[in-house]
Scaffold this active site. Sequence first.
Site, PDB file in Angstrom:
ATOM      1  N   SER A 143       0.772  -1.276   0.188  1.00  0.00           N
ATOM      2  CA  SER A 143      -0.030  -0.132   0.052  1.00  0.00           C
ATOM      3  C   SER A 143       0.816   1.173   0.034  1.00  0.00           C
ATOM      4  O   SER A 143       1.984   1.170   0.546  1.00  0.00           O
ATOM      5  CB  SER A 143      -0.928  -0.050   1.422  1.00  0.00           C
ATOM      6  N   TYR A 156      -1.508  -0.903  10.523  1.00  0.00           N
ATOM      7  CA  TYR A 156      -1.310  -1.159   9.127  1.00  0.00           C
ATOM      8  C   TYR A 156      -0.481  -0.660   8.266  1.00  0.00           C
ATOM      9  O   TYR A 156       0.207  -1.407   7.320  1.00  0.00           O
ATOM     10  CB  TYR A 156      -2.889  -0.691   8.804  1.00  0.00           C
TER      11      TYR A 156
HETATM   12  N1  LIG Z   1      -8.725  -0.714  -0.983  1.00  0.00           N
HETATM   13  C1  LIG Z   1      -8.141  -0.009  -0.726  1.00  0.00           C
HETATM   14  O1  LIG Z   1      -7.661   1.310  -0.850  1.00  0.00           O
HETATM   15  C2  LIG Z   1      -6.484  -0.430  -0.603  1.00  0.00           C
HETATM   16  C3  LIG Z   1      -5.451   0.408  -0.894  1.00  0.00           C
HETATM   17  C4  LIG Z   1      -3.956  -0.160  -0.569  1.00  0.00           C
HETATM   18  C5  LIG Z   1      -3.879  -1.419  -0.447  1.00  0.00           C
HETATM   19  N2  LIG Z   1      -4.991  -2.493  -0.235  1.00  0.00           N
HETATM   20  C6  LIG Z   1      -4.597  -3.920  -0.080  1.00  0.00           C
HETATM   21  O2  LIG Z   1      -5.387  -4.478  -1.208  1.00  0.00           O
HETATM   22  C7  LIG Z   1      -5.624  -5.669  -0.528  1.00  0.00           C
HETATM   23  C8  LIG Z   1      -7.068  -6.237  -1.103  1.00  0.00           C
HETATM   24  O3  LIG Z   1      -7.889  -5.406  -0.230  1.00  0.00           O
HETATM   25  P1  LIG Z   1      -9.361  -4.732  -0.916  1.00  0.00           P
HETATM   26  O4  LIG Z   1      -9.392  -3.446  -0.686  1.00  0.00           O
HETATM   27  O5  LIG Z   1      -9.620  -5.599  -2.240  1.00  0.00           O
HETATM   28  O6  LIG Z   1     -10.232  -5.428   0.338  1.00  0.00           O
HETATM   29  P2  LIG Z   1     -11.148  -6.532   0.581  1.00  0.00           P
HETATM   30  O7  LIG Z   1     -12.266  -6.190  -0.639  1.00  0.00           O
HETATM   31  O8  LIG Z   1     -11.843  -6.593   1.906  1.00  0.00           O
HETATM   32  O9  LIG Z   1     -10.608  -7.820   0.310  1.00  0.00           O
HETATM   33  C9  LIG Z   1      -9.779  -8.390   1.071  1.00  0.00           C
HETATM   34  C10 LIG Z   1      -9.544  -9.912   0.702  1.00  0.00           C
HETATM   35  O10 LIG Z   1      -8.614 -10.501   1.549  1.00  0.00           O
HETATM   36  C11 LIG Z   1      -9.309 -11.571   1.979  1.00  0.00           C
HETATM   37  N3  LIG Z   1      -8.791 -12.233   3.137  1.00  0.00           N
HETATM   38  C12 LIG Z   1      -8.898 -11.485   4.533  1.00  0.00           C
HETATM   39  N4  LIG Z   1      -8.465 -12.063   5.664  1.00  0.00           N
HETATM   40  C13 LIG Z   1      -7.791 -13.178   4.784  1.00  0.00           C
HETATM   41  C14 LIG Z   1      -7.303 -14.583   5.442  1.00  0.00           C
HETATM   42  N5  LIG Z   1      -6.882 -14.658   6.838  1.00  0.00           N
HETATM   43  N6  LIG Z   1      -6.890 -15.587   4.660  1.00  0.00           N
HETATM   44  C15 LIG Z   1      -7.545 -15.555   3.544  1.00  0.00           C
HETATM   45  N7  LIG Z   1      -7.993 -14.489   2.718  1.00  0.00           N
HETATM   46  C16 LIG Z   1      -8.192 -13.336   3.655  1.00  0.00           C
HETATM   47  C17 LIG Z   1     -10.751 -11.292   1.868  1.00  0.00           C
HETATM   48  O11 LIG Z   1     -11.615 -12.653   1.685  1.00  0.00           O
HETATM   49  P3  LIG Z   1     -12.008 -13.411   2.963  1.00  0.00           P
HETATM   50  O12 LIG Z   1     -12.935 -12.722   4.110  1.00  0.00           O
HETATM   51  O13 LIG Z   1     -13.116 -14.397   2.143  1.00  0.00           O
HETATM   52  O14 LIG Z   1     -11.031 -14.420   3.491  1.00  0.00           O
HETATM   53  C18 LIG Z   1     -10.926 -10.510   0.752  1.00  0.00           C
HETATM   54  O15 LIG Z   1     -11.137 -11.419  -0.518  1.00  0.00           O
HETATM   55  C19 LIG Z   1      -5.253  -5.746   0.684  1.00  0.00           C
HETATM   56  O16 LIG Z   1      -4.166  -6.259   1.181  1.00  0.00           O
HETATM   57  C20 LIG Z   1      -5.356  -4.331   1.245  1.00  0.00           C
HETATM   58  O17 LIG Z   1      -4.463  -3.977   2.460  1.00  0.00           O
HETATM   59  C21 LIG Z   1      -6.087  -1.888  -0.483  1.00  0.00           C
END
Ligand SMILES: NC(=O)c1ccc[n+]([C@@H]2O[C@H](COP(=O)([O-])OP(=O)(O)OC[C@H]3O[C@@H](n4cnc5c(N)ncnc54)[C@H](OP(=O)(O)O)[C@@H]3O)[C@@H](O)[C@H]2O)c1
Length: 257
Positions: A143, A156
Site C-alpha cells: 500500500s 496497518y
Molecule cells: N482498498 C484500498 O484502498 C487498498 C489500498 C491499499 C492497499 N490495499 C490492499 O489491497 C488488498 C486487497 O484489499 P481490498 O481493498 O480488495 O479489500 P477487501 O475487498 O476487503 O478484500 C480483502 C480480501 O482478503 C481476503 N482475506 C482477508 N483475510 C484473509 C485471510 N486470513 N485468509 C485469506 N484471505 C483473507 C478477503 O477474503 P475472505 O474474507 O473471504 O477471507 C478478501 O477477499 C489488501 O491487502 C489491502 O491491504 C487496499
Amino acid sequence: MAKRRAPTTVLITGASSGIGRALAIEYARRGARVMAVARREAELASLCEQITATGGSATHAACDVADPEAAAETVRRAERELGSLDMVIANAGIGGVAHASQMQVAAMARMIDVNVRGAMATLIAAIPIMLAQKAGQLVGVSSLAGRRALPTSAVYSASKAALSVFLEGLRIDLDPSGLAVTDVQPGFVDTPITEKNEFPMPFMWDAPKAARVIADRLQKAPRILAFPLPLDWLTALSRHLPYAVHASISRRMSSQR
Ligand SMILES: NC(=O)c1ccc[n+]([C@@H]2O[C@H](COP(=O)([O-])OP(=O)(O)OC[C@H]3O[C@@H](n4cnc5c(N)ncnc54)[C@H](OP(=O)(O)O)[C@@H]3O)[C@@H](O)[C@H]2O)c1
C-alpha cells in the site's frame, strides 16, 4: 523494461472481494487459468461461476492465509491443479484503524498474521516452484500507506512497510534467477476495506480499474507498481518531509472527518 509473456496460470489470494476479485476476473478475461483463494468459499464459488459463464477458467480454494502451512499447501495445490504457476499475487489483507490509545494486542497480531506472515508464506511457497520452472512472477499487494506512518494506522502502515521491504529483498535474491518480483502499492480503491473509512480518500479508483491497470503494468514486471499518480507523487514527497511537518499535515488531514 521489456514486456513479458502474459501469465497462463495465476493464483490470487484475497479473491473473494475487492481488488483480488477484480484481478481474478481480469486475468481470466485475458485467458489465464486462475485459482482464487480466500476464506469465504461461497463468494469464491460464485466468482468461479461468473468467470466460467463468460468463457474463462477458474478454480478456487478456501484458505486462511494467517495459517502459514495452509497458505503454503494452497500454493502447492494450485501448481498441481493448474499445471504450472506463472504468477502468484499475495493480495489478501485486512484493514482497520485504531488510535494508539485504543490499540488491542489481539487485533495487532491478527493484522500482522494476515498482512505480513500470510503474504510472506504465500510467496515463499511459490519460490521453489518458480525456480524449478525457471520462470515466474511474484507479486505482493502492499500500500502507499506503507511509505510513511499515518494517524490511527500505525499497525496497518507497519504491516505494509514490512511487506514492501520483504518484496525488495526477494527481488535482490531472485533477480539473477530470472524470477520477477513486484510490489503493488495502491492508493484508495473502493472496496469493503475502504467502505468503513470516515476520513477523506482522494483520487479513489474502482476495483475493476485498479485490476486493469495492475494487469497492464505487471506485463513489464516493475519493481514498484504504484497508483494513482498524484498520490504516488505526494507519498514519495512525504518521505522527504521532516517528521514534524509530516505529522502536522497528516493529523490535520485525518481530523477532517
Ligand atoms: N482498498 C484500498 O484502498 C487498498 C489500498 C491499499 C492497499 N490495499 C490492499 O489491497 C488488498 C486487497 O484489499 P481490498 O481493498 O480488495 O479489500 P477487501 O475487498 O476487503 O478484500 C480483502 C480480501 O482478503 C481476503 N482475506 C482477508 N483475510 C484473509 C485471510 N486470513 N485468509 C485469506 N484471505 C483473507 C478477503 O477474503 P475472505 O474474507 O473471504 O477471507 C478478501 O477477499 C489488501 O491487502 C489491502 O491491504 C487496499
